[in-house]
Write an enzyme that holds these catalytic residues in place. Structure first.
Site, short mmCIF file in Angstrom:
data_model
loop_
_atom_site.label_atom_id
_atom_site.label_comp_id
_atom_site.label_asym_id
_atom_site.label_seq_id
_atom_site.Cartn_x
_atom_site.Cartn_y
_atom_site.Cartn_z
CB SER A 195 -53.44 58.28 54.55
OG SER A 195 -53.49 56.98 55.06
CG ASP A 265 -70.32 50.61 36.49
OD1 ASP A 265 -70.32 51.75 36.96
OD2 ASP A 265 -69.62 50.27 35.52
CG ASP A 268 -72.84 55.65 38.55
OD1 ASP A 268 -73.18 55.25 37.42
OD2 ASP A 268 -71.71 55.43 39.03
CG ASP A 272 -68.28 55.05 34.33
OD1 ASP A 272 -68.66 54.38 35.31
OD2 ASP A 272 -68.14 56.29 34.39
CB ILE A 274 -66.48 55.07 37.78
CG1 ILE A 274 -65.31 55.05 36.80
CG2 ILE A 274 -66.24 56.02 38.94
CD1 ILE A 274 -63.98 54.66 37.39
CG ASP A 409 -58.98 54.53 50.75
OD1 ASP A 409 -58.26 53.53 50.94
OD2 ASP A 409 -58.78 55.63 51.29
CG HIS A 449 -55.06 55.01 50.86
ND1 HIS A 449 -56.05 55.39 51.76
CD2 HIS A 449 -53.89 55.21 51.50
CE1 HIS A 449 -55.48 55.79 52.88
NE2 HIS A 449 -54.18 55.70 52.75
#
Ligand code: NAG
Ligand code: NAG
Ligand code: NAG
Ligand code: NAG
Ligand code: NAG
Ligand code: NAG
Ligand code: NAG
Ligand code: NAG
Ligand code: NAG
Ligand code: NAG
Length: 546
Positions: A195, A265, A268, A272, A274, A409, A449
């Site tokens: 950060s 989703d 990719d 899932d 992610i 993030d 983050h």
């Protein structure tokens, strides 16, 4: 403080960590006695040494004078070490409080920790983490105490400490102390930060290339002035709670987040929850527009609210079209809904504009507009921007940079990181294959983050986010292996704990790819197996950094 994690950390790795390579040249004799006497022997320019103190492994170190906004007044320590605290004047009107933690099991490696937010807080947890790995670690308070930016008010030297001088001074003094204490200089010098700490790592790479041999810079707050404009602009987009433009927090967390997953989703190759590379997600919120069969205002959006969501996921530009900051990446709602979509000004934006940009405690964050964006970019106090694209000095001396950014993030958009990478590429006229020599950037999916998140977010970036000292799974040990053995990381393997809890065990691991590659599911095989995924080449040609 995550005590459970700490206990687990000590249990699972304590034995492994207790054995960093110890070089004979650092034989320290009676360590405790040496530590007790070092304070009076240190003669460092501009410095006042407060004390030196032996801290035994396993001790819960009491830190009574720590500013309450910085965290609890104690830190669990897992290595025998000598703690030295001092003040170093950095100008006639400013200075830093810093500490050096020198472990008895010194590996020869020096390390500086960084800071976070606008904070003046020594990163004790990072110092505990890295000393347990055998590093001699230093940390400083960034020139002021506490998490607010109030100390910047009419104090340009304090801003200068925050922008660059605290870390640099900390490193110069820290290396000197390390040498005096152990009797010979460190072997290699490292940096670990995220950060604001990520920005500090790049500031060193850009302006103080001699400071480090290896830098780990996470979620860096690069283009800092514009970042604070961007953080502040969300209020202008959402308006206050209850206004027509406002989207309730629950809506972000459920309806919108789920709709984002529905649209993105599978990009990719596997659903899932992610999104491996969030920049691939061109989310369109008009799917949630109320109307037809969808009239339930708890699960649909008015046209005005749709516009709010579209603005959040669009770059911030001036009215002439020039870019201030990239868009928020979709998928980060879990953090962003609270941090920046809550219908209130963002605290770092308020403090930075009031005390570092305008020196006006009455500046009104509710009327933030492009005049403010322009003023901040122009003022750029002490060149805090940290967006220099020429890293040739660091490259020339053989130093290595490991840059990572979580794809969930919600505080600093992950899209600013590839923007910076491309800016370096363009400035230096180097392709990614050429930059690979000294600068590698990894997109860490399912990570918020710096740490935490829904995916394989544990990459050894912090004490609470540690699975292994294996360089394949630990960003800090990866940069060490790169610097000292020439083993450059191709991927960073992250761990997802069951239920996000370390004590519950490993759920799965996933290898995060080196930019510009991105991670895709091969289409067959256990999706929880690392081998079922592959890094594919797909450099976005649309990214225009300037
Ligand atoms: C230091 O390292 C030695 C040898 O590897 C080990 O036996 C000892 O427990 C370590 N001590 C601490 C305090 O980590
Ligand atoms: C350290 O001490 C504090 C305050 O006495 C206590 O709350 C905390 O649980 C202790 N931590 C550990 C790891 O023992
Ligand atoms: C000591 O402080 C002065 C200014 O206050 C500065 O010019 C000088 O470089 C400092 N010395 C070191 C070693 O940092
Ligand atoms: C910050 O706190 C330390 C104690 O931890 C104190 O010695 C120092 O004077 C404080 N600095 C400022 C600028 O308030
Ligand atoms: C602690 O930090 C807060 C927030 O930054 C600050 O306002 C306060 O003055 C600090 N307290 C001390 C004793 O330095
Ligand atoms: C956002 O800024 C524009 C331009 O300054 C202004 O017209 C609008 O009222 C602002 N919106 C909010 C919610 O403050
Ligand atoms: C979103 O979808 C709507 C309806 O399909 C379309 O009219 C609009 O142009 C799209 N917006 C963007 C930004 O792609
Ligand atoms: C910051 O925003 C200004 C516009 O206010 C723009 O001119 C400048 O290029 C931006 N800086 C960076 C590093 O993106
Ligand atoms: C825009 O920002 C400037 C600088 O802070 C301020 O003086 C002005 O009142 C703001 N404009 C509006 C319409 O609020
Ligand atoms: C999962 O985490 C929640 C809190 O986050 C906790 O209440 C629950 O017991 C955990 N379940 C398991 C199986 O660890």
């Amino acid at each position: 403080m995550m005590l459970q994690n700490w206990a687990q950390f000590a249990l699972t790795v304590g034995v492994a960590l207790a054995k960093p390579p110890i070089s004979k040249q650092y034989a320290t004799g009676n360590f405790e006695a040496k530590c007790a006497s070092i304070a009076s022997k240190l003669d460092v320019e501009n410095a006042t040494v407060y004390f030196s103190q032996f801290v035994a492994a396993g001790q819960n170190l009491s830190i009574p004078d720590r500013n309450v906004t910085c965290g609890p007044p104690y830190q669990a320590v897992s290595a025998d070490l000598c703690r030295i605290a001092l003040y170093v004047a950095t100008s006639k009107s400013s200075g830093i409080n810093m500490e050096a933690w020198l472990p008895s099991n010194f590996s020869g490696r020096f390390l500086s920790t960084g800071n976070g937010g606008l904070a003046g807080c020594i990163g004790y947890d990072d110092m505990a983490y890295t000393t347990s790995l055998g590093f001699a670690s230093v940390g400083a308070n960034n020139g002021h105490n506490g998490t607010s930016g109030g100390a910047f008010y009419n104090q340009p030297e304090v801003v200068a400490d925050f922008a660059y001088r605290s870390i640099h001074t900390n490193v110069l003094v820290g290396k000197e102390i390390t040498k005096k204490f152990y009797g010979s200089p460190h072997t290699k010098s490292y940096y670990l930060g995220c950060s604001t700490g990520g920005r500090q790592g790049f500031k060193s790479a850009q302006d103080f290339p001699e400071d480090f041999d290896g830098i780990v810079a996470g979620a860096p707050a690069l283009a800092f002035n514009n970042l604070t404009s961007w953080s502040g602009h969300f209020y202008n987009v959402t308006g206050p709670p209850g206004s027509e433009t406002f989207v309730p927090t629950a809506m972000w967390l459920t309806t919108i987040h789920e709709d984002i997953m529905k649209q993105c989703d599978l990009i990719d190759g596997y659903a899932d929850g992610i999104i491996e590379d969030a920049s691939t997600c061109k989310y369109n919120a008009s799917s949630l527009l109320c109307g037809g069969s969808n009239t339930d205002s708890s699960s649909c959006l008015t046209a005005t609210q749709v516009e709010t969501v579209q603005k959040v996921f669009s770059p911030l530009t001036l009215s002439d079209g020039s870019l201030v900051y990239p868009r928020m990446q979709p998928g980060s709602e879990g953090v962003a809904a609270f941090a920046v979509y809550g219908g209130a000004p963002f605290i770092y934006n308020v403090d930075f504009f009031r005390y570092a940009i305008y020196n006006d405690p009455n500046w009104n964050p509710l009327t933030i507009n492009e005049t403010d964006y322009i003023n901040a970019a122009i003022k750029n106090p002490s060149n805090i921007d940290t967006f220099k694209g020429d890293l040739s000095a660091v490259q020339a001396r053989g130093a290595k940079i490991l840059h990572y950014h979580g794809q969930m993030d919600g505080i600093i958009t992950s899209e600013n990181s590839p923007r910076y990478y491309e800016h370096v590429s363009k400035t230096m006229g180097k392709t990614p294959a050429e930059l690979d020599d000294f600068y590698r950037f990894f997109r860490i999916s399912g990570t918020g983050h710096c740490q935490g998140g829904d995916g394989a977010s544990v990459i050894g970036q912090a004490l609470q986010s540690f699975q292994s000292t294996d360089p394949a799974e630990n960003v800090l040990m990866a940069v060490v292996d790169w610097v000292e053995n020439g083993n450059a990381p191709e991927t960073i393997v992250g761990t997802h704990w069951v239920n996000g809890t370390q004590s519950a065990g490993v759920d799965y691991k996933r290898a995060h790819c080196k930019y510009p590659k991105r991670n895709v599911y091969k289409g067959k095989g256990d999706p929880k197996a690392v081998e079922s995924w592959e890094c594919v080449e797909e450099r976005s040609t649309k990214t225009d950094p300037c």
